[in-house]
Motif scaffolding. Structure first.
Motif, PDB file in Angstrom:
ATOM      1  N   LEU A 151      11.433  10.109  -4.975  1.00 21.01           N
ATOM      2  CA  LEU A 151      10.356   9.141  -5.144  1.00 21.01           C
ATOM      3  C   LEU A 151      10.708   8.044  -6.139  1.00 21.01           C
ATOM      4  O   LEU A 151      10.135   6.962  -6.094  1.00 21.01           O
ATOM      5  CB  LEU A 151       9.064   9.842  -5.580  1.00 21.01           C
ATOM      6  N   LYS A 152      11.658   8.312  -7.016  1.00 22.38           N
ATOM      7  CA  LYS A 152      12.106   7.292  -7.974  1.00 22.38           C
ATOM      8  C   LYS A 152      12.803   6.145  -7.259  1.00 22.38           C
ATOM      9  O   LYS A 152      12.804   5.014  -7.738  1.00 22.38           O
ATOM     10  CB  LYS A 152      13.064   7.884  -8.996  1.00 22.38           C
ATOM     11  N   GLU A 153      13.398   6.440  -6.127  1.00 26.69           N
ATOM     12  CA  GLU A 153      14.164   5.416  -5.381  1.00 26.69           C
ATOM     13  C   GLU A 153      13.257   4.487  -4.723  1.00 26.69           C
ATOM     14  O   GLU A 153      12.746   3.781  -4.347  1.00 26.69           O
ATOM     15  CB  GLU A 153      15.062   6.082  -4.343  1.00 26.69           C
TER      16      GLU A 153
ATOM     17  N   SER B 271       0.830  -1.210   0.000  1.00 28.88           N
ATOM     18  CA  SER B 271       0.000   0.000   0.000  1.00 28.88           C
ATOM     19  C   SER B 271       0.860   1.252   0.000  1.00 28.88           C
ATOM     20  O   SER B 271       0.565   2.224  -0.699  1.00 28.88           O
ATOM     21  CB  SER B 271      -0.926   0.021   1.217  1.00 28.88           C
ATOM     22  N   TYR B 272       1.916   1.219   0.776  1.00 24.40           N
ATOM     23  CA  TYR B 272       2.832   2.360   0.832  1.00 24.40           C
ATOM     24  C   TYR B 272       3.490   2.584  -0.529  1.00 24.40           C
ATOM     25  O   TYR B 272       3.590   3.714  -1.007  1.00 24.40           O
ATOM     26  CB  TYR B 272       3.886   2.136   1.913  1.00 24.40           C
ATOM     27  N   SER B 273       3.888   1.518  -1.190  1.00 23.94           N
ATOM     28  CA  SER B 273       4.509   1.625  -2.521  1.00 23.94           C
ATOM     29  C   SER B 273       3.530   2.210  -3.532  1.00 23.94           C
ATOM     30  O   SER B 273       3.914   3.041  -4.360  1.00 23.94           O
ATOM     31  CB  SER B 273       4.977   0.251  -3.006  1.00 23.94           C
TER      32      SER B 273
ATOM     33  N   TYR C 195       4.248  10.281  -7.097  1.00 29.07           N
ATOM     34  CA  TYR C 195       5.292  10.616  -8.060  1.00 29.07           C
ATOM     35  C   TYR C 195       4.715  11.473  -9.190  1.00 29.07           C
ATOM     36  O   TYR C 195       5.267  12.508  -9.550  1.00 29.07           O
ATOM     37  CB  TYR C 195       5.937   9.346  -8.628  1.00 29.07           C
ATOM     38  N   PHE C 196       3.592  11.063  -9.743  1.00 26.78           N
ATOM     39  CA  PHE C 196       3.016  11.787 -10.875  1.00 26.78           C
ATOM     40  C   PHE C 196       2.436  13.143 -10.470  1.00 26.78           C
ATOM     41  O   PHE C 196       2.464  14.092 -11.251  1.00 26.78           O
ATOM     42  CB  PHE C 196       1.974  10.914 -11.584  1.00 26.78           C
TER      43      PHE C 196
END
Length: 88
Positions: free
Chosen positions: A86-88, A44-46, A53-54
């Motif tokens: 956020l990409k990480e 859920s966190y992911s 991100y968007f």
């Protein structure tokens, strides 16, 4: 009072007042309650991060494009950008 300081302060107040009801409603959603309580599963966190991100990407691109606008200049802080982290 500096005009830029006044504009930034006014924007802050407008954002706080304009979003308070939405924030209150969101805080009562099960996911948000779990998140704020520190009890959330990794999946859920992911998903939440992927969705953010968007949102951040759109905001950051628009701010970068308009960074010289007299009204945005006082609130343009690229060091607050989140898309790279956020990409990480």
């Amino acid at each position: 009072i500096n005009l830029n300081t006044h504009m930034t302060s006014n924007l802050t107040i407008q954002l706080r007042e304009g979003t308070s009801k939405a924030h209150s409603m969101a805080e009562n959603v099960s996911f948000v309650k779990s998140f704020l309580g520190g009890v959330i599963d990794k999946t859920s966190y992911s998903h939440m991060l992927a969705n953010l991100y968007f949102v951040y990407l759109s905001l950051e691109e628009a701010m970068e494009k308009n960074k010289d606008n007299e009204f945005l200049k006082p609130i343009y802080y690229p060091e607050l950008n989140r898309t790279e982290s956020l990409k990480e």
